[in-house]
Design a protein around this motif. Structure first.
Motif, PDB file in Angstrom:
ATOM      1  N   VAL A   1      83.908  19.292  -0.804  1.00  0.00           N
ATOM      2  CA  VAL A   1      82.722  19.163   0.045  1.00  0.00           C
ATOM      3  C   VAL A   1      81.774  20.337  -0.192  1.00  0.00           C
ATOM      4  O   VAL A   1      80.550  20.166  -0.308  1.00  0.00           O
ATOM      5  N   THR A   2      82.324  21.536  -0.293  1.00  0.00           N
ATOM      6  CA  THR A   2      81.495  22.729  -0.526  1.00  0.00           C
ATOM      7  C   THR A   2      80.776  22.641  -1.861  1.00  0.00           C
ATOM      8  O   THR A   2      79.572  22.932  -1.959  1.00  0.00           O
ATOM      9  N   ALA A   3      81.501  22.238  -2.903  1.00  0.00           N
ATOM     10  CA  ALA A   3      80.887  22.149  -4.231  1.00  0.00           C
ATOM     11  C   ALA A   3      79.765  21.108  -4.250  1.00  0.00           C
ATOM     12  O   ALA A   3      78.749  21.304  -4.919  1.00  0.00           O
ATOM     13  N   ILE A   4      79.945  20.027  -3.513  1.00  0.00           N
ATOM     14  CA  ILE A   4      78.938  18.952  -3.524  1.00  0.00           C
ATOM     15  C   ILE A   4      77.725  19.329  -2.673  1.00  0.00           C
ATOM     16  O   ILE A   4      76.588  19.347  -3.145  1.00  0.00           O
ATOM     17  N   VAL A   5      77.970  19.601  -1.400  1.00  0.00           N
ATOM     18  CA  VAL A   5      76.868  19.845  -0.462  1.00  0.00           C
ATOM     19  C   VAL A   5      76.136  21.144  -0.802  1.00  0.00           C
ATOM     20  O   VAL A   5      74.907  21.173  -0.968  1.00  0.00           O
ATOM     21  N   ALA A   6      76.898  22.225  -0.909  1.00  0.00           N
ATOM     22  CA  ALA A   6      76.266  23.508  -1.210  1.00  0.00           C
ATOM     23  C   ALA A   6      75.667  23.512  -2.610  1.00  0.00           C
ATOM     24  O   ALA A   6      74.633  24.142  -2.850  1.00  0.00           O
ATOM     25  N   GLY A   7      76.319  22.794  -3.537  1.00  0.00           N
ATOM     26  CA  GLY A   7      75.792  22.740  -4.896  1.00  0.00           C
ATOM     27  C   GLY A   7      74.400  22.143  -4.957  1.00  0.00           C
ATOM     28  O   GLY A   7      73.534  22.645  -5.667  1.00  0.00           O
ATOM     29  N   VAL A   8      74.167  21.084  -4.203  1.00  0.00           N
ATOM     30  CA  VAL A   8      72.847  20.442  -4.191  1.00  0.00           C
ATOM     31  C   VAL A   8      71.814  21.311  -3.473  1.00  0.00           C
ATOM     32  O   VAL A   8      70.712  21.549  -3.976  1.00  0.00           O
ATOM     33  N   ILE A   9      72.181  21.802  -2.296  1.00  0.00           N
ATOM     34  CA  ILE A   9      71.215  22.575  -1.493  1.00  0.00           C
ATOM     35  C   ILE A   9      70.798  23.845  -2.220  1.00  0.00           C
ATOM     36  O   ILE A   9      69.606  24.182  -2.297  1.00  0.00           O
ATOM     37  N   ALA A  10      71.769  24.582  -2.758  1.00  0.00           N
ATOM     38  CA  ALA A  10      71.439  25.833  -3.454  1.00  0.00           C
ATOM     39  C   ALA A  10      70.630  25.575  -4.712  1.00  0.00           C
ATOM     40  O   ALA A  10      69.751  26.365  -5.069  1.00  0.00           O
TER      41      ALA A  10
ATOM     42  N   SER B   1      81.179  29.597   8.243  1.00  0.00           N
ATOM     43  CA  SER B   1      80.256  29.203   7.186  1.00  0.00           C
ATOM     44  C   SER B   1      78.834  29.080   7.726  1.00  0.00           C
ATOM     45  O   SER B   1      77.872  29.571   7.112  1.00  0.00           O
ATOM     46  N   VAL B   2      78.683  28.458   8.886  1.00  0.00           N
ATOM     47  CA  VAL B   2      77.350  28.293   9.484  1.00  0.00           C
ATOM     48  C   VAL B   2      76.780  29.649   9.900  1.00  0.00           C
ATOM     49  O   VAL B   2      75.618  29.962   9.620  1.00  0.00           O
ATOM     50  N   LEU B   3      77.604  30.461  10.574  1.00  0.00           N
ATOM     51  CA  LEU B   3      77.129  31.776  11.016  1.00  0.00           C
ATOM     52  C   LEU B   3      76.725  32.650   9.822  1.00  0.00           C
ATOM     53  O   LEU B   3      75.667  33.299   9.834  1.00  0.00           O
TER      54      LEU B   3
ATOM     55  N   LEU C   1      82.260  11.412   1.800  1.00  0.00           N
ATOM     56  CA  LEU C   1      81.987  12.674   2.482  1.00  0.00           C
ATOM     57  C   LEU C   1      82.088  12.478   3.991  1.00  0.00           C
ATOM     58  O   LEU C   1      81.720  11.425   4.509  1.00  0.00           O
ATOM     59  N   PRO C   2      82.570  13.489   4.713  1.00  0.00           N
ATOM     60  CA  PRO C   2      82.589  13.368   6.178  1.00  0.00           C
ATOM     61  C   PRO C   2      81.166  13.414   6.736  1.00  0.00           C
ATOM     62  O   PRO C   2      80.233  13.897   6.086  1.00  0.00           O
ATOM     63  N   ALA C   3      81.003  12.905   7.934  1.00  0.00           N
ATOM     64  CA  ALA C   3      79.691  12.951   8.577  1.00  0.00           C
ATOM     65  C   ALA C   3      79.398  14.370   9.046  1.00  0.00           C
ATOM     66  O   ALA C   3      80.296  15.083   9.502  1.00  0.00           O
ATOM     67  N   PRO C   4      78.145  14.830   8.924  1.00  0.00           N
ATOM     68  CA  PRO C   4      77.823  16.194   9.371  1.00  0.00           C
ATOM     69  C   PRO C   4      77.920  16.304  10.887  1.00  0.00           C
ATOM     70  O   PRO C   4      77.604  15.381  11.616  1.00  0.00           O
ATOM     71  N   ALA C   5      78.382  17.458  11.339  1.00  0.00           N
ATOM     72  CA  ALA C   5      78.507  17.707  12.776  1.00  0.00           C
ATOM     73  C   ALA C   5      78.550  19.201  13.022  1.00  0.00           C
ATOM     74  O   ALA C   5      79.025  19.964  12.182  1.00  0.00           O
TER      75      ALA C   5
ATOM     76  N   ALA D   1      72.720  26.682   1.927  1.00  0.00           N
ATOM     77  CA  ALA D   1      73.875  26.005   1.332  1.00  0.00           C
ATOM     78  C   ALA D   1      75.121  26.196   2.185  1.00  0.00           C
ATOM     79  O   ALA D   1      75.890  25.246   2.420  1.00  0.00           O
ATOM     80  N   SER D   2      75.362  27.414   2.667  1.00  0.00           N
ATOM     81  CA  SER D   2      76.531  27.654   3.520  1.00  0.00           C
ATOM     82  C   SER D   2      76.405  26.951   4.862  1.00  0.00           C
ATOM     83  O   SER D   2      77.392  26.439   5.411  1.00  0.00           O
ATOM     84  N   ILE D   3      75.182  26.902   5.403  1.00  0.00           N
ATOM     85  CA  ILE D   3      74.979  26.168   6.654  1.00  0.00           C
ATOM     86  C   ILE D   3      75.285  24.692   6.448  1.00  0.00           C
ATOM     87  O   ILE D   3      76.017  24.078   7.237  1.00  0.00           O
ATOM     88  N   GLY D   4      74.738  24.107   5.396  1.00  0.00           N
ATOM     89  CA  GLY D   4      74.996  22.699   5.110  1.00  0.00           C
ATOM     90  C   GLY D   4      76.466  22.426   4.863  1.00  0.00           C
ATOM     91  O   GLY D   4      77.021  21.436   5.360  1.00  0.00           O
ATOM     92  N   SER D   5      77.130  23.314   4.114  1.00  0.00           N
ATOM     93  CA  SER D   5      78.555  23.134   3.851  1.00  0.00           C
ATOM     94  C   SER D   5      79.355  23.164   5.142  1.00  0.00           C
ATOM     95  O   SER D   5      80.255  22.341   5.362  1.00  0.00           O
ATOM     96  N   GLY D   6      79.023  24.121   6.040  1.00  0.00           N
ATOM     97  CA  GLY D   6      79.744  24.204   7.306  1.00  0.00           C
ATOM     98  C   GLY D   6      79.546  22.981   8.176  1.00  0.00           C
ATOM     99  O   GLY D   6      80.474  22.523   8.861  1.00  0.00           O
ATOM    100  N   LEU D   7      78.349  22.397   8.152  1.00  0.00           N
ATOM    101  CA  LEU D   7      78.090  21.199   8.959  1.00  0.00           C
ATOM    102  C   LEU D   7      78.902  20.002   8.470  1.00  0.00           C
ATOM    103  O   LEU D   7      79.232  19.101   9.239  1.00  0.00           O
ATOM    104  N   PHE D   8      79.232  19.984   7.172  1.00  0.00           N
ATOM    105  CA  PHE D   8      80.053  18.900   6.620  1.00  0.00           C
ATOM    106  C   PHE D   8      81.541  19.250   6.599  1.00  0.00           C
ATOM    107  O   PHE D   8      82.337  18.532   5.998  1.00  0.00           O
TER     108      PHE D   8
END
Length: 550
Positions: A59-68, A105-107, A237-241, A296-303
């Motif tokens: 999940v981190t590689a996918i979500v954070a990879g795109v955002i960063a 991750s979000v903080l 992917l899990p839903a963001p929350a 990227a870390s915020i997005g990764s933490g939300l997922f």
């Protein structure tokens, strides 16, 4: 208002990020696929090693990879989970549980984002090279040792069962090893390591880690090996929350979040800087890079993922494979997403020992013997900073190690700078005159700052048998408030003893400081300030003649 918009515009994505896409898109797509294949075992391995899950790594590689890739300041940076981040996450998981990782991750992402908005991206340039290499060596040792529990037992250690220190945990896991399991796991590690070492010799584009994992997975299934596997992975992917935490837990996670943020910023900026030197991929913006990594870390933490950083190994693969624009990094994340959607079943059957083998080889590749020899053979200061940083990284903490390494390097640098401060007694201009032995011409050159102040004070005030001292200052370089204050104390001390002080050649850049601190006011008379040495010497000689006559 326009200046604010200009500042903000430099931190957000723009069409200019893709101006090379028409010429590079084919190479970018190929590089993205290559990096995605290389990143798969690393994402899985780092997710498992952190104590979270293989899913979190993906999940981190996918979500954070795109955002960063979209929001970051580098055209070629590849982001995701890294070994350095795993080192910090292991004790966090042990102390606060797996659920705390998403919150951290979000903080941490918010902190890194704020650092980018505040334009703190240049701070990493103050970290010396030996400290960076010592930090890397320490991380490599920890990553290698963190794999030992995966090799010695089929059961994953529960939080708190092993020490949070990688060295201690490795010894603990060896003491309680399942020796019926070890031959199978070591065999898997050996196969992966051999394939990873041999693949580049056959062709440098072969993904040795993935090939080794496939071989071990197939062999384990055919032989019925009792190797622990990743387990069931979700097919989407899990839903963001938003992470669910109470105020008490949030307060206890503040310090870990700052530690994670500091590491994420340092590692990402170092990776981006190295990437910019590997090929002509365009400049990188360190402040925007922090903004991108924070998001990227915020997005990764939300997922439900982990904190992300720029990954120099994957970034280097991207560049070597022909990646020249952000499309390559985006493609790498899309490849990993497709693997999750269509191949989560086969991926779940990968033995953990195979992932341990990948990370062990990766750790050994992080250390370059030539670099270590160069640093140890350079200067004593650099060698001490390198060794101290590596030792503290392994034994204490990564961020503490960087602070201590920079402090050690700084102490040696200050000592060297202080030694460059010179205090020299010069002969008077010819022809000599009676009474010249009562005149001392003292040249102070180099930097005059707090570390050299006491030595300069002692050297000048210990003069004896003189009635006039000429302080030559035209060669002064750096002067701080302490240095200027010492000059004031020197003049005051000598004048109190009846010694007349003349000052010659105050550099223009120091005049204001000298007036503010009181150097010029401490002179007995304003005529005791000279621009020319001959005039100062003639005044001194006339003073000696008057004193002799009296």
């Amino acid at each position: 208002m326009s200046s604010v918009w200009t500042a903000v515009r430099g931190l957000v994505p723009s069409a200019a990020d893709y101006r090379m896409l028409r010429r590079t898109w084919r190479g970018d797509l190929l590089a993205g696929v290559t990096v995605g294949i290389v990143a798969l075992p690393l994402a899985l391995g780092f997710g498992v090693s952190s104590g979270v899950s293989a899913e979190a790594g993906l999940v981190t590689a996918i979500v954070a990879g795109v955002i960063a890739a979209v929001a970051g300041g580098s055209n070629v940076q590849v982001s995701g989970p890294t070994g350095a981040m795993v080192v910090i996450l292991v004790p966090i998981v042990a102390a606060h549980g797996v659920s705390a990782v998403a919150t951290v991750s979000v903080l941490a992402g918010v902190i890194v984002l704020a650092a980018g908005v505040l334009r703190l991206g240049r701070v990493v340039s103050f970290i010396p090279w030996p400290v960076i290499e010592g930090f890397t060596l320490g991380i490599a040792i920890i990553i290698f040792l963190q794999q030992v529990p995966l090799v010695t037992s089929p059961h994953r250690a529960a939080p708190g069962e092993l020490s949070s220190n990688a060295v201690v945990a490795a010894f603990q896991s060896i003491q309680h090893a399942d020796w019926a399991y070890v031959p199978w796991s070591l065999g898997a590690v050996a196969v992966v390591a051999i394939v990873m070492l041999a693949a580049p010799r056959i062709h440098r584009s072969l993904p040795g880690s993935l090939i080794g994992i496939v071989i071990v997975t197939i062999a384990a299934s055919l032989l019925g090996a009792p190797l622990t596997t990743i387990g069931v992975l979700p097919a989407s992917l899990p839903a963001p929350a938003l992470p669910q935490v109470d105020a008490g837990i949030l307060a206890s996670l503040a310090l870990p979040a700052f530690t994670v943020a500091a590491l994420a910023a340092i590692e990402s900026l170092l990776s981006a800087r190295v990437a910019a030197s590997l090929a002509d991929t365009g400049p990188y913006d360190p402040d925007r890079e922090l903004v991108g990594q924070g998001l990227a870390s915020i997005g990764s933490g939300l997922f439900g993922g982990m904190p992300a950083t720029g990954a120099i190994a994957r970034t280097a693969v991207n560049i070597r494979s022909g990646g020249r624009s952000r499309l390559a990094s985006i493609t790498h994340a899309v490849v990993l997403l497709l693997i999750v959607l269509v191949a989560s079943g086969p991926v779940g059957r990968i033995p953990l020992a195979a992932l341990a083998g990948v990370l062990m080889v990766t750790a050994t590749r992080m250390v370059h013997r030539g670099t270590v020899r160069s640093i140890l053979g350079s200067t004593k200061a650099d060698a001490v900073a390198f060794v101290a940083t590596a030792v503290v990284t392994v034994s204490v903490d990564l961020i503490v190690a960087v602070v201590i390494g920079v402090a050690v390097a700084g102490v040696f640098a200050i000592r060297g700078l202080a030694r460059a401060t010179g205090v020299h007694r010069e002969p008077l201009p010819e022809p000599a005159e009676p009474g010249d032995d009562h005149i001392a011409v003292i040249r102070i050159d180099g930097p005059l700052f707090f570390a050299a102040a006491d030595r300069v004070y002692a050297a000048v005030t210990n003069l004896s048998g003189v009635t006039v001292v000429i302080l030559r200052m035209s060669q002064l370089e750096l002067v701080d408030a302490t240095g200027a204050r010492v000059l004031t104390d020197i003049v005051t001390s000598l004048e109190r003893r009846g010694v007349t002080v003349l000052i010659k050649g105050v550099p223009p850049g120091h005049e204001e400081l000298f007036r503010t601190v009181g150097v010029l006011d401490s002179l007995r008379h304003h005529n005791h300030l000279f621009d020319d040495l001959d005039a100062a010497v003639e005044h001194a000689r006339s003073h000696v003649r008057r004193t002799a006559a009296a």
